[in-house]
Design a protein around this motif. Sequence first.
Motif, PDB file in Angstrom:
ATOM      1  N   ALA A  22      13.990   1.723  -3.322  1.00 41.78           N
ATOM      2  CA  ALA A  22      12.759   1.606  -2.530  1.00 41.78           C
ATOM      3  C   ALA A  22      13.087   1.317  -1.071  1.00 41.78           C
ATOM      4  CB  ALA A  22      11.867   0.514  -3.113  1.00 41.78           C
ATOM      5  N   GLU A  23      14.118   0.518  -0.820  1.00 45.00           N
ATOM      6  CA  GLU A  23      14.553   0.270   0.562  1.00 45.00           C
ATOM      7  C   GLU A  23      15.001   1.565   1.233  1.00 45.00           C
ATOM      8  OE1 GLU A  23      16.923  -3.360   1.409  1.00 45.00           O
ATOM      9  OE2 GLU A  23      17.072  -3.483  -0.778  1.00 45.00           O
ATOM     10  N   TRP A  24      15.732   2.406   0.498  1.00 44.94           N
ATOM     11  CA  TRP A  24      16.173   3.689   1.052  1.00 44.94           C
ATOM     12  C   TRP A  24      14.958   4.554   1.437  1.00 44.94           C
ATOM     13  CZ3 TRP A  24      20.804   6.290  -1.813  1.00 44.94           C
ATOM     14  CH2 TRP A  24      21.807   5.329  -2.095  1.00 44.94           C
ATOM     15  N   LEU A  25      13.965   4.569   0.554  1.00 44.92           N
ATOM     16  CA  LEU A  25      12.767   5.366   0.816  1.00 44.92           C
ATOM     17  C   LEU A  25      12.017   4.838   2.038  1.00 44.92           C
ATOM     18  CD1 LEU A  25      11.518   5.754  -2.874  1.00 44.92           C
ATOM     19  CD2 LEU A  25      12.575   7.543  -1.475  1.00 44.92           C
ATOM     20  N   ALA A  33       0.838  -1.201   0.000  1.00 46.13           N
ATOM     21  CA  ALA A  33       0.000   0.000   0.000  1.00 46.13           C
ATOM     22  C   ALA A  33       0.872   1.250   0.000  1.00 46.13           C
ATOM     23  CB  ALA A  33      -0.928  -0.007   1.211  1.00 46.13           C
ATOM     24  N   TRP A  34       1.956   1.252   0.799  1.00 47.75           N
ATOM     25  CA  TRP A  34       2.870   2.402   0.788  1.00 47.75           C
ATOM     26  C   TRP A  34       3.563   2.520  -0.566  1.00 47.75           C
ATOM     27  CZ3 TRP A  34       8.307   1.772   0.398  1.00 47.75           C
ATOM     28  CH2 TRP A  34       9.015   2.989   0.368  1.00 47.75           C
ATOM     29  N   GLU A  35       4.061   1.411  -1.118  1.00 45.30           N
ATOM     30  CA  GLU A  35       4.733   1.471  -2.420  1.00 45.30           C
ATOM     31  C   GLU A  35       3.779   1.956  -3.504  1.00 45.30           C
ATOM     32  OE1 GLU A  35       8.366  -1.742  -2.089  1.00 45.30           O
ATOM     33  OE2 GLU A  35       6.372  -2.547  -2.516  1.00 45.30           O
ATOM     34  N   SER A  36       2.516   1.589  -3.412  1.00 49.08           N
ATOM     35  CA  SER A  36       1.533   2.061  -4.394  1.00 49.08           C
ATOM     36  C   SER A  36       1.390   3.578  -4.346  1.00 49.08           C
ATOM     37  CB  SER A  36       0.176   1.404  -4.144  1.00 49.08           C
ATOM     38  OG  SER A  36       0.246   0.002  -4.304  1.00 49.08           O
ATOM     39  N   SER A  37       1.542   4.156  -3.154  1.00 50.12           N
ATOM     40  CA  SER A  37       1.436   5.611  -3.030  1.00 50.12           C
ATOM     41  C   SER A  37       2.634   6.308  -3.668  1.00 50.12           C
ATOM     42  CB  SER A  37       1.325   6.006  -1.554  1.00 50.12           C
ATOM     43  OG  SER A  37       2.566   5.836  -0.868  1.00 50.12           O
TER      44      SER A  37
END
Length: 495
Positions: free
Chosen positions: A350-353, A269-273
């Motif tokens: 994405a891991e950094w984010l 859900a976070w990655e989708s945002s």
Amino acid sequence: MRRLLVAAGVTALALAGTAAPAAAAPAPGGAGLGDRYFPDYGNGGYDVSHYDIRLRYYPGEDRLTGTTTILATATSDLSSFDLDFILDTESVLVNNRPAGFARQGDHELVVTPSRTLSEGQAMTIVVQYSGVPSTKVAAGYTAWIRTPDGALAVGEPEEAWWWFPSNDHPSDKATFDVSVAVPDGVEVISNGVQPRNPTQELLGWTRWYWRSAQPQATYLASLAIGQYDITRDVTPDGIPVINAYSTSLPPAYDAAARASVERTAEIVAWESSVFGPWPFEAQGGVVAPPDTLGFALENQTRPNYSAAFFRAGANPYVIVHENAHQWFGDAVSVGQWRDIWLNEGFSSYAEWLWSEKQGEGTTDEIFDYLYAAEPAQFWTVPPGDPGAPRLFNGAVYDRGAMTLHRLRKLIGDDDFFTLLRTWVKRHRYDDATTARFIALAENISGRSLDDFFQTWLYTPAKPALAAAARSAAAPGVAPRSWAAIDGVHQLVREN
């Protein structure tokens, strides 16, 4: 097409003395798609739209029997074509007629249909086969992993050859139906959703069914067969979440794995945002038996994880990484394997984010730490063209992520995150290349970026930074928990 306009009289004179060009004779399809790193992977002359894979597996013998039906379209006039496959082939039908077949090289099955195929013609290819996959060697190794209670078909870039015939390159995606009969009490997990519940096929045998409704690269198709505890849930927007845990996991590993994988829907859900809407019909993950799988892999809708990722406790970072691949690698696949940084650099970033979101180290801190800490050898590998032997080198992951971070700093957050979302939206369910990414970045930012990407992706040397571009992070000191995170991240780098 360019049209040539001439006077009617001249046209008539020309036609009177000119014969129509002879049609080209049907020819063999290419034994490869011309990938720069793996030129004989995939096959020329046809495009696949669907695989129907129907198998029976005998765990005690590691024996597989099966029939795969391939729906495809000829893209040229064909006298023969190749499939990538290494099990023992018993028969091949092409459009309901027996076809000739012969092994060539270590993974090519050359099929000669009884009648030539015309460009644009529909192809229905039915291959019957059997074998013990763990005994088959191709490309120098065996991708099929036998486990104490079953098997794993998980690998990159080669994996399909050991269990179904295919056009094995990410540039030819297709939908999938997979059904596997196993002894009662054995579980089978694959990609996508279960279109029907497992059924009793014969006395003592149960057949499992899985379906991938969105286009999928062949290496992303997977099987996990054995003793698994399967959990099921549904996201608030109705997407099924199916997770599976080997029942042989030690209690500490099992708890840590569940504390990680059961967060998949939250992380997605976070990655989708950040990256745009979830591109597939299901979510989930599979945790393999201990000491079997040596990496994690982004199998479409359902990544597979080595139990070793959870040896030191919960590890949400590997969940972030493999699910970021669902956008970068799965929905948008590499057009050439040399472009692998488009998969791994993006998922690493994405891991950094996620780290920044969790307050465990900002993206600036992580960049500064890696820029100071990486040894000289690290900088000799250009992530945009690492070479086949270094496809999963650490530079592809970390320097790839560093490239994205410097790009973000250069073009600003608004353009950067617009770029990521537009990239996925534009190429979803297709493949793409670094050149296309650079062109899109230039279009969105309004900047010329050739020198930037040449420095960060293709130059085998450490890029220089202006003094003002560095933060106050101490050289070689990891931001907060990043040192511990990077310790388990080493496993991720394998795939």
